[in-house]
Design a protein around this motif. Structure first.
Motif, PDB file in Angstrom:
ATOM      1  N   ILE A  21      -8.440  -0.697   4.067  1.00  0.00           N
ATOM      2  CA  ILE A  21      -8.026   0.204   5.150  1.00  0.00           C
ATOM      3  C   ILE A  21      -6.685   0.862   4.826  1.00  0.00           C
ATOM      4  O   ILE A  21      -6.529   2.072   4.927  1.00  0.00           O
ATOM      5  CB  ILE A  21      -7.965  -0.549   6.503  1.00  0.00           C
ATOM      6  N   ALA A  22      -5.701   0.054   4.422  1.00  0.00           N
ATOM      7  CA  ALA A  22      -4.361   0.589   4.130  1.00  0.00           C
ATOM      8  C   ALA A  22      -4.424   1.614   2.999  1.00  0.00           C
ATOM      9  O   ALA A  22      -3.834   2.695   3.077  1.00  0.00           O
ATOM     10  CB  ALA A  22      -3.399  -0.541   3.774  1.00  0.00           C
ATOM     11  N   ASN A  23      -5.168   1.285   1.953  1.00  0.00           N
ATOM     12  CA  ASN A  23      -5.279   2.189   0.808  1.00  0.00           C
ATOM     13  C   ASN A  23      -6.001   3.476   1.210  1.00  0.00           C
ATOM     14  O   ASN A  23      -5.603   4.569   0.800  1.00  0.00           O
ATOM     15  CB  ASN A  23      -6.008   1.501  -0.348  1.00  0.00           C
ATOM     16  N   HIS A  24      -7.050   3.350   2.017  1.00  0.00           N
ATOM     17  CA  HIS A  24      -7.782   4.534   2.484  1.00  0.00           C
ATOM     18  C   HIS A  24      -6.844   5.440   3.283  1.00  0.00           C
ATOM     19  O   HIS A  24      -6.834   6.660   3.107  1.00  0.00           O
ATOM     20  CB  HIS A  24      -8.981   4.120   3.343  1.00  0.00           C
ATOM     21  N   MET A  25      -6.046   4.846   4.162  1.00  0.00           N
ATOM     22  CA  MET A  25      -5.124   5.623   4.998  1.00  0.00           C
ATOM     23  C   MET A  25      -4.112   6.389   4.145  1.00  0.00           C
ATOM     24  O   MET A  25      -3.807   7.544   4.419  1.00  0.00           O
ATOM     25  CB  MET A  25      -4.374   4.696   5.965  1.00  0.00           C
ATOM     26  N   VAL A  26      -3.612   5.743   3.104  1.00  0.00           N
ATOM     27  CA  VAL A  26      -2.574   6.374   2.290  1.00  0.00           C
ATOM     28  C   VAL A  26      -3.174   7.430   1.345  1.00  0.00           C
ATOM     29  O   VAL A  26      -2.518   8.399   0.985  1.00  0.00           O
ATOM     30  CB  VAL A  26      -1.736   5.296   1.559  1.00  0.00           C
ATOM     31  N   GLU A  27      -4.433   7.265   0.984  1.00  0.00           N
ATOM     32  CA  GLU A  27      -5.076   8.212   0.070  1.00  0.00           C
ATOM     33  C   GLU A  27      -5.738   9.391   0.795  1.00  0.00           C
ATOM     34  O   GLU A  27      -5.878  10.464   0.221  1.00  0.00           O
ATOM     35  CB  GLU A  27      -6.132   7.494  -0.788  1.00  0.00           C
ATOM     36  N   TYR A  28      -6.185   9.181   2.032  1.00  0.00           N
ATOM     37  CA  TYR A  28      -6.967  10.221   2.730  1.00  0.00           C
ATOM     38  C   TYR A  28      -6.315  10.708   4.016  1.00  0.00           C
ATOM     39  O   TYR A  28      -6.998  11.164   4.926  1.00  0.00           O
ATOM     40  CB  TYR A  28      -8.381   9.704   3.029  1.00  0.00           C
ATOM     41  N   SER A  29      -5.003  10.573   4.123  1.00  0.00           N
ATOM     42  CA  SER A  29      -4.291  11.137   5.271  1.00  0.00           C
ATOM     43  C   SER A  29      -2.983  11.709   4.726  1.00  0.00           C
ATOM     44  O   SER A  29      -2.768  11.716   3.524  1.00  0.00           O
ATOM     45  CB  SER A  29      -4.020  10.058   6.332  1.00  0.00           C
ATOM     46  N   SER A  30      -2.112  12.143   5.619  1.00  0.00           N
ATOM     47  CA  SER A  30      -0.841  12.721   5.162  1.00  0.00           C
ATOM     48  C   SER A  30       0.235  11.654   4.934  1.00  0.00           C
ATOM     49  O   SER A  30       1.395  11.976   4.701  1.00  0.00           O
ATOM     50  CB  SER A  30      -0.353  13.751   6.181  1.00  0.00           C
ATOM     51  N   LEU A  31      -0.149  10.384   5.000  1.00  0.00           N
ATOM     52  CA  LEU A  31       0.830   9.302   4.809  1.00  0.00           C
ATOM     53  C   LEU A  31       1.201   9.157   3.327  1.00  0.00           C
ATOM     54  O   LEU A  31       0.345   9.266   2.450  1.00  0.00           O
ATOM     55  CB  LEU A  31       0.270   7.979   5.327  1.00  0.00           C
ATOM     56  N   ASP A  32       2.483   8.883   3.081  1.00  0.00           N
ATOM     57  CA  ASP A  32       2.955   8.638   1.709  1.00  0.00           C
ATOM     58  C   ASP A  32       2.912   7.156   1.357  1.00  0.00           C
ATOM     59  O   ASP A  32       2.741   6.786   0.202  1.00  0.00           O
ATOM     60  CB  ASP A  32       4.406   9.133   1.551  1.00  0.00           C
ATOM     61  N   GLU A  33       3.134   6.323   2.373  1.00  0.00           N
ATOM     62  CA  GLU A  33       3.133   4.873   2.166  1.00  0.00           C
ATOM     63  C   GLU A  33       2.566   4.189   3.402  1.00  0.00           C
ATOM     64  O   GLU A  33       2.605   4.741   4.498  1.00  0.00           O
ATOM     65  CB  GLU A  33       4.565   4.330   1.982  1.00  0.00           C
TER      66      GLU A  33
END
Length: 194
Positions: A21-33
């Motif tokens: 989930i964390a990796n998906h969020m950082v790879e497929y959203s505007s989040l940097d970390e």
């Protein structure tokens, strides 16, 4: 300005579902970390099954070693108990100021009860929510459906739970595939959840 997603949990233990989930969020959203914010053991309700703060931190730290965009955070360890998300967010803003923008990562199940959180309107006024799907009952309140700061992210549905891992491990089942290798090693060496 660095965009940081905060993933709150006891992580008792952290498992591959959390990482996916964390990796998906950082790879497929505007989040940097994404920062894993480890919820401390409450002095008011000591639970036998909850490992000490430093052991849970160590497992999260081990789990994210190979992922530069994922971090372990002890920010709540030094804050007054009980921990309210709004207090943590205010503290982070004071500490990191203008360099970081903080968002929350929430399971869809948590969004359904978000209106019960302390100062939820203030959280929503100042922070974005990135919501990942969960198989859960109940409906999302209308007020969050068209809310511009609530972003539903089409992440994989992960139905692994730390509770299931602890119970299975205690029953002598092989839980190794559900854990990052470094977490499994630490857990096994320390003889946790037996």
């Amino acid at each position: 300005m660095k965009q940081v997603g905060l993933f709150f949990g006891t992580f008792n233990p952290i498992h591959i579902g959390h990482l996916v989930i964390a990796n998906h969020m950082v790879e497929y959203s505007s989040l940097d970390e994404v920062w894993f914010v480890i919820t401390p053991q409450s002095p008011f309700k000591v639970k036998q099954s909850l490992l000490d703060n430093h052991h849970r931190y160590q497992m999260v730290f081990e789990a994210v070693q190979e992922y530069p965009k994922l971090k372990a955070s002890t920010i709540e360890f030094d804050l007054p108990q009980p921990n309210y998300t709004i207090h943590t967010l205010v503290h982070l803003k004071e500490k990191y100021g203008k360099d970081f923008s903080f968002s929350l990562l929430l399971g869809e199940d948590n969004l359904k009860s978000f209106h019960k959180w302390k100062n939820y309107q203030e959280i929503l006024a100042n922070h974005h929510l990135y919501v990942y799907p969960r198989i859960s009952a109940g409906i999302i309140p209308e007020q969050f459906k068209e809310q511009p700061k609530v972003h539903k992210v089409d992440a994989p549905i992960m139905e692994i739970s730390s509770t299931f891992i602890r119970k299975s491990h205690r029953a002598g089942k092989n839980v190794r595939p559900m854990l990052p290798e470094a977490v499994w090693k630490y857990m096994d060496e320390m003889n946790f959840y037996r």
